[in-house]
Design a protein around this motif. Sequence first.
Motif, PDB file in Angstrom:
ATOM      1  N   LEU A 105     108.776   2.536 115.622  1.00 24.10           N
ATOM      2  CA  LEU A 105     107.956   1.300 115.787  1.00 24.10           C
ATOM      3  C   LEU A 105     106.681   1.371 115.425  1.00 24.10           C
ATOM      4  N   LEU A 106     105.871   2.599 115.353  1.00 19.78           N
ATOM      5  CA  LEU A 106     104.545   2.951 114.768  1.00 19.78           C
ATOM      6  C   LEU A 106     104.549   2.782 113.343  1.00 19.78           C
ATOM      7  N   THR A 107     105.752   3.264 112.744  1.00 20.91           N
ATOM      8  CA  THR A 107     105.983   3.277 111.067  1.00 20.91           C
ATOM      9  C   THR A 107     105.988   1.809 110.566  1.00 20.91           C
ATOM     10  N   THR A 108     106.970   1.185 111.477  1.00 21.44           N
ATOM     11  CA  THR A 108     107.288  -0.496 111.088  1.00 21.44           C
ATOM     12  C   THR A 108     105.665  -1.325 111.153  1.00 21.44           C
ATOM     13  N   ARG A 112     103.782  -3.104 108.098  1.00 20.66           N
ATOM     14  CA  ARG A 112     103.517  -4.385 108.265  1.00 20.66           C
ATOM     15  C   ARG A 112     102.160  -4.733 108.083  1.00 20.66           C
ATOM     16  N   LEU A 113     101.025  -3.763 108.602  1.00 22.43           N
ATOM     17  CA  LEU A 113      99.749  -4.162 108.734  1.00 22.43           C
ATOM     18  C   LEU A 113      99.039  -3.549 107.490  1.00 22.43           C
ATOM     19  N   HIS A 135      93.232   0.733 110.375  1.00 21.86           N
ATOM     20  CA  HIS A 135      93.539   2.279 110.576  1.00 21.86           C
ATOM     21  C   HIS A 135      93.104   2.772 111.949  1.00 21.86           C
ATOM     22  N   ASP A 136      91.933   2.261 112.697  1.00 23.21           N
ATOM     23  CA  ASP A 136      91.553   2.570 113.803  1.00 23.21           C
ATOM     24  C   ASP A 136      92.517   2.638 114.831  1.00 23.21           C
ATOM     25  N   ALA A 137      93.096   1.208 114.714  1.00 20.94           N
ATOM     26  CA  ALA A 137      93.972   0.622 115.873  1.00 20.94           C
ATOM     27  C   ALA A 137      95.119   1.655 115.838  1.00 20.94           C
ATOM     28  N   LEU A 138      96.023   1.798 114.621  1.00 23.23           N
ATOM     29  CA  LEU A 138      96.994   2.646 114.236  1.00 23.23           C
ATOM     30  C   LEU A 138      96.624   3.913 114.879  1.00 23.23           C
ATOM     31  N   ALA A 139      95.644   4.607 114.490  1.00 26.78           N
ATOM     32  CA  ALA A 139      95.279   5.897 115.170  1.00 26.78           C
ATOM     33  C   ALA A 139      95.197   6.002 116.542  1.00 26.78           C
ATOM     34  N   MET A 141      97.107   3.862 118.719  1.00 23.23           N
ATOM     35  CA  MET A 141      98.508   3.805 119.062  1.00 23.23           C
ATOM     36  C   MET A 141      99.260   4.953 118.779  1.00 23.23           C
ATOM     37  N   THR A 142      98.793   5.733 117.949  1.00 21.45           N
ATOM     38  CA  THR A 142      99.600   7.325 117.597  1.00 21.45           C
ATOM     39  C   THR A 142      99.139   8.024 118.674  1.00 21.45           C
ATOM     40  N   ALA A 143      98.006   8.279 118.986  1.00 23.47           N
ATOM     41  CA  ALA A 143      97.315   8.981 120.054  1.00 23.47           C
ATOM     42  C   ALA A 143      97.930   8.645 121.506  1.00 23.47           C
ATOM     43  N   ALA A 144      98.024   7.242 121.819  1.00 20.44           N
ATOM     44  CA  ALA A 144      98.653   6.728 123.306  1.00 20.44           C
ATOM     45  C   ALA A 144     100.146   7.092 123.120  1.00 20.44           C
ATOM     46  N   SER A 145     100.976   7.169 121.943  1.00 20.84           N
ATOM     47  CA  SER A 145     102.281   7.345 121.932  1.00 20.84           C
ATOM     48  C   SER A 145     102.481   8.845 122.214  1.00 20.84           C
TER      49      SER A 145
END
Length: 169
Positions: A105-108, A112-113, A135-139, A141-145
């Motif tokens: 999901l994070l890769t998708t 997309r972003l 970039h900050d939002a993805l970082a 989300m990755t940490a939360a995941s």
Amino acid sequence: MPNDPRAATTLTVAQAARLLEVSETWVRRLRRDGYLPRLPDGRLPIVAAVQGYIRFLQDDERRASKSAATHRLQEAKAEEVRARIAQKYDELMPIEDAEAVLDDLLTTVRARLAGLPAKITSDPATHSRIKQEFHDALAEMTAASKAMVEALRTGAPFPSTPGGGAQRA
């Protein structure tokens, strides 16, 4: 002793076992535990043998102990079934699969972003700012995941997320 008068009122261990429909070993055990009397010659009075066996069958303490043991066994079996059910639920969705789903999901989302800043603006400063926000939002989300996967592995509550994500009690 064919003409022994005690033969009519007493029993051998084998005779008592046949009368009570138990084994000879069981008769000896009842005698050892005090339910059946023993005459000096090793024989058992018939009436006392029957009464002693009835006393054994009605013994509340023995029945309570047996009942408690049966209850403990039933509880242990129930706990084993609960453990098997819990294990089965874990097999329905192994933690590794959940982790793979989150990674996919994070890769998708990342893919997309990645192209959105260029589609939104041609201004280099705005483009850079949007890209940094993504970039900050993805970082985050990755940490939360990763934190959620760790919570799944350890059984800990899910960590708080800025977006008010799922909370496990």
